[in-house]
Enzyme design. Sequence first.
Site, PDB file in Angstrom:
ATOM      1  CB  ILE A 367      -1.011   0.027   1.166  1.00  0.00           C
ATOM      2  CG1 ILE A 367      -0.361  -0.484   2.428  1.00  0.00           C
ATOM      3  CG2 ILE A 367      -2.268  -0.722   0.794  1.00  0.00           C
ATOM      4  CD1 ILE A 367      -1.266  -0.413   3.644  1.00  0.00           C
ATOM      5  CE1 TYR A 368       0.109   4.869   3.234  1.00  0.00           C
ATOM      6  CE2 TYR A 368       0.173   2.830   4.486  1.00  0.00           C
ATOM      7  CZ  TYR A 368      -0.425   4.037   4.192  1.00  0.00           C
ATOM      8  OH  TYR A 368      -1.560   4.399   4.847  1.00  0.00           O
ATOM      9  N   GLY A 369       4.072   1.328  -1.079  1.00  0.00           N
ATOM     10  CA  GLY A 369       5.285   1.098  -1.855  1.00  0.00           C
ATOM     11  C   GLY A 369       6.264   0.255  -1.066  1.00  0.00           C
TER      12      GLY A 369
END
Lengths: 444, 258
Positions: A367-369
């Site tokens: 989700i956040y890389g």
Amino acid sequence: MAKYSDKVDLYDDRGRVFASKVPLEALSPLQNPAIQKIVSFVKQCVSVNLEGVEKSLATGAVGGKSCIINGRSLKLDLVKNAGSIADTIKKTLQVSADDDTDVKVLKGGKHLLVRVPAKRMNAGVEYTTGATSTAAALCCAIVDNFNVGIWDADLVHASVWGRYPQTMEMLGGNVSSLLSVPQQNEGMGYALRNVPCAHIALITRKNAMNAAALSSIMEQAAMFEMGDAIGDFERLHILGLAYQGLNANNLVYDIVKANSKTGTLGDVVISTVKRAIDDGVIKPLAKAPSGYINYTTDDLNKWNAYASAGLLAGTMVTCGAARSMQHTPSVFIYFNDLIERETSLPGVDFGRVEGTGVEMAFFSHSIYGGGNPAVFAGNHIVTRHSKGFTIPCVAAAVALDAGTTIYTPEKISGTIGEVLSEVAELREPLKYVNEAAVAIKGGV
Amino acid sequence: MATYKPQLYPGNSKVAANRKKYMDPSYKLEKLRTVSDDDIVRLMGHRVPGEAYKSVHPPLEEMGEPSCPIRELVEATPGAKAGDRIRYIQMTDSVYFTPLTPYMRAWSGHTRYRGVDIGVLSGRVPLEARERDLEKVAKELVETEIFDPARCGIRGATVHGHSLRLDENGLMFDALRRFQFDKKTGEVVYVKDQIGVPLDKPISVGKPIKEEELRKRTSEYRVEDVAFRTDKEVINFIERLHMLRTEAGFDPNRVKGI
């Protein structure tokens, strides 16, 4: 004389006893010759992708992705002539005839494993000597052996060194060291922590016990360089290395074995606490109205060593059962949550592993890389907080993965992991560190 | 010394007792409803019921494994053996006396299930596992007392709602309207899967648990019932942990016998 009175029994990666009552400090990076050799090899050993150089020269594709110099091409049979290139590199790097220079030809000439002599390393202050002198020697070898002229020498340089010095590192080059360039280290003493777990898993040929051992050796040796394993904190780190990384007293292996068929992470927590009680590391302190018992200890450093061994066992059971590396951050958080609730004593690294798990969970679940656990290292911004107790578990988990990730350890590591797996001390550190500890135990 | 018995969680309250119960794998969760295996598969939406499991790598037996003492020791789950993909079920739990708080999902999940990857976020808790392993876990998560049809949501995306007021039927807010209250039957029915893709036919997950029953079963400390601060034993535990972590960070050698 030994600073600490602790003694441990040494075991191999299959839970067989190797030696008994060895002084703890025989496993310290300050004393153990095998650990010092491993650290030295990490600096000295360099991988050369000769096939990569040959392709770069043939196509003009140098300096990283999308960089092709049209019209520039040099067709040289480097792989076929790997033997003579290796000889020339060896002669170039050798300081004296009897020194430890070594160049091995691997995979039919596609790769070279170069060991730059210690004498050459000792003449400088930076570990980059390994990569720089190998790259330079390789350029010289190609120019000399293949009679390359002045107008083509620049292409040889670019195919070997990549885009350097326009970049900090050898971007797109074909010479690699396990260690990143110093500018990529997060702070002082981080060099040994800047090695992605993908490399560790491949160097140890996916033996999870050796992956954890190599990672723990590098992480805890780094603690001495970083100023963490000093004074009041030295014993904490040596105990962590011994119990978590080197399977002292067979703690890790025993706990994994006890939970190998049906165990959950919660069961591993219970096994760890039970062992700590049985060994007298923790004991009941007081009973609360509900009957809940607060446990206490007279040796918090040893409790931390037990908890960190349990953490590794929990990783091995959870990631091993799923044959998947992605479970690591969840193990970091909830092993610690559960063991703290079970005992009322602080978890591994006194809360730092749990915090690391929270961040790592975000950055390893898309989700956040970020990336999968194989790209993480002790130097990574998300996993640097725990002082040597997190990354050995990640390395073990990567070793246990059966192929669940899009970017596999093989893809991430390139040639370096595979090439360095030829170095026995790096591939099987447990064996060599145990042997060295026994050899020096009388003098510690 | 008395024989060691796992204690799982401190606390001297109804909520603490529920937490211990749900975290204790020897306690069998009470089954409150039946949802068929196929409906569980439909609710998650990863495959069509009856469809073969897709794989991310060949079965372990076929691919062979590297020589590793831990791989030899640790038995892979059925899903891992078959090379299944890793899939998820994600839950949103209302702040109004839901059976499991987000953290409880992780704690109880890790004590009850093997080889699971659980993450706790502010309003949702994904549980990931190999697909066929996940389906077994998901069935227990939905069919037993740790699920309330009205205040727990199976939500893969757009999870918002855990901290909003309940609607006129007592259902948690769902922007995608995956579940509805069927006034005729008094049951909650899912008309969309966890992602929000419409289902061919609605799936009933049963009647909402009554408020007073939920208050009995909840693992949530909440001011209207058992306020966190009233459970002194848990407060003492939290304060003790905070103190020990901090003092150990200063000098672990000085933390003795406390």
